[in-house]
Write a protein that holds these residues in place. Sequence first.
Motif, short mmCIF file in Angstrom:
data_model
loop_
_atom_site.label_atom_id
_atom_site.label_comp_id
_atom_site.label_asym_id
_atom_site.label_seq_id
_atom_site.Cartn_x
_atom_site.Cartn_y
_atom_site.Cartn_z
N SER A 62 2.71 -8.94 -5.45
CA SER A 62 1.99 -7.72 -5.85
C SER A 62 1.72 -7.67 -7.35
O SER A 62 0.75 -7.04 -7.78
CB SER A 62 2.78 -6.48 -5.42
OG SER A 62 4.01 -6.41 -6.11
N ARG A 70 -2.43 -2.51 -4.19
CA ARG A 70 -3.09 -1.26 -3.77
C ARG A 70 -2.32 -0.54 -2.68
O ARG A 70 -2.48 0.67 -2.47
CB ARG A 70 -4.52 -1.55 -3.30
CG ARG A 70 -4.59 -2.40 -2.05
CD ARG A 70 -5.99 -2.76 -1.66
NE ARG A 70 -6.70 -1.62 -1.13
CZ ARG A 70 -7.86 -1.72 -0.47
NH1 ARG A 70 -8.44 -2.89 -0.30
NH2 ARG A 70 -8.43 -0.63 -0.01
N TYR A 71 -1.46 -1.29 -1.95
CA TYR A 71 -0.68 -0.68 -0.88
C TYR A 71 0.70 -0.23 -1.34
O TYR A 71 1.44 0.38 -0.55
CB TYR A 71 -0.53 -1.67 0.29
CG TYR A 71 -1.84 -1.99 0.97
CD1 TYR A 71 -2.49 -1.02 1.73
CD2 TYR A 71 -2.41 -3.25 0.87
CE1 TYR A 71 -3.70 -1.29 2.36
CE2 TYR A 71 -3.62 -3.54 1.50
CZ TYR A 71 -4.26 -2.56 2.23
OH TYR A 71 -5.46 -2.83 2.85
N TYR A 218 5.86 0.15 0.58
CA TYR A 218 4.45 -0.12 0.86
C TYR A 218 3.96 0.78 1.99
O TYR A 218 4.69 1.04 2.96
CB TYR A 218 4.25 -1.59 1.27
CG TYR A 218 4.49 -2.56 0.15
CD1 TYR A 218 3.46 -2.96 -0.70
CD2 TYR A 218 5.76 -3.08 -0.08
CE1 TYR A 218 3.69 -3.85 -1.75
CE2 TYR A 218 6.00 -3.97 -1.12
CZ TYR A 218 4.96 -4.34 -1.95
OH TYR A 218 5.20 -5.22 -2.98
N ASP A 219 2.72 1.20 1.87
CA ASP A 219 2.06 1.96 2.94
C ASP A 219 1.00 1.04 3.54
O ASP A 219 -0.17 1.08 3.17
CB ASP A 219 1.42 3.23 2.37
CG ASP A 219 0.88 4.14 3.45
OD1 ASP A 219 1.06 3.83 4.64
OD2 ASP A 219 0.25 5.16 3.12
N LEU A 220 1.42 0.20 4.45
CA LEU A 220 0.56 -0.85 5.00
C LEU A 220 -0.27 -0.32 6.16
O LEU A 220 0.12 0.64 6.83
CB LEU A 220 1.43 -2.02 5.46
CG LEU A 220 2.21 -2.72 4.33
CD1 LEU A 220 3.26 -3.66 4.90
CD2 LEU A 220 1.26 -3.47 3.39
N PRO A 221 -1.42 -0.95 6.44
CA PRO A 221 -2.32 -0.45 7.50
C PRO A 221 -1.68 -0.43 8.88
O PRO A 221 -2.08 0.36 9.73
CB PRO A 221 -3.48 -1.45 7.46
CG PRO A 221 -3.45 -2.04 6.09
CD PRO A 221 -2.00 -2.08 5.70
#
Length: 268
Positions: A62, A70-71, A218-221
């Motif tokens: 990262s 970005r995540y 992290y806020d992953l998809p």
Amino acid sequence: EIILILKQFYLAFFKHTMLLQPLWTFILGHSSLLGSPFFPVIFSLSVYLSFCLPFLLLDLLSSRWALIRRYKLQPQSSVSWTSVWRCLVLTLYNHLIFIFPLTVLNWYLRPVQLPEQAPPLARLLAQVLVCLLLFDFQSFTWHLLHHKIPWLYRNFHKLHHSNTSTSALTTEYSGAWETLSLGLFAATNPFLLGCHPLTEMAFFVLNIWLSVEDHCGYDLPWATHRLVPLSLYGGARHHDLHHLKSMYNYAPYFTHWDRLAGTLCTQD
């Protein structure tokens, strides 16, 4: 006609039961390992570190790739190797000094019983969900008390909050009391429900994964909270806000207890 219906029901149930049998038969082939007093610690540590590893890789990348950064829930933060080492040492210390002696005692008092038959898939899934809901309530209550009572926070929970920015290995960055309390909840629930050993293992794996994901940073998809509808599940963003604003979001997974208690926070 009734006999035909019962026969079809029996065949469907038998087929349903047999879905997990090949997996359980394979596991039974390693029964000497499962019956060992070392197994719970080896299992817990290996699953935990395996789940942490992908997020450690993301932390490494990262700082170089904006696509990953970005995540990040706190893009300005970075994970140092010093903090990684500190978290690892404390995790190993808690497992070897506190958890291992208790697993040996449990092994002595309650020898492992391994049935020949696997549990039906529907029963496994239902019991894992019940175990998870019970653990969520127990952890919410424990967490709320350790924030509302200053003595409990200062002596037992403050260490975990020394990290305002979450990362995977901070999941188990806690003192012996917190580690043992939450571990007791996780171990007791399958026992009280009379769960099959395979169900117990499935719950432990899921519980460890969700705990690591909560702290991953992290806020992953594909994050769990994006898969569960109606904002019923908090996830990493929910718990990261707790580390930033410690008066909110006490439940580890689901949002209903915080919603009922008026302690739910959903935005920065």
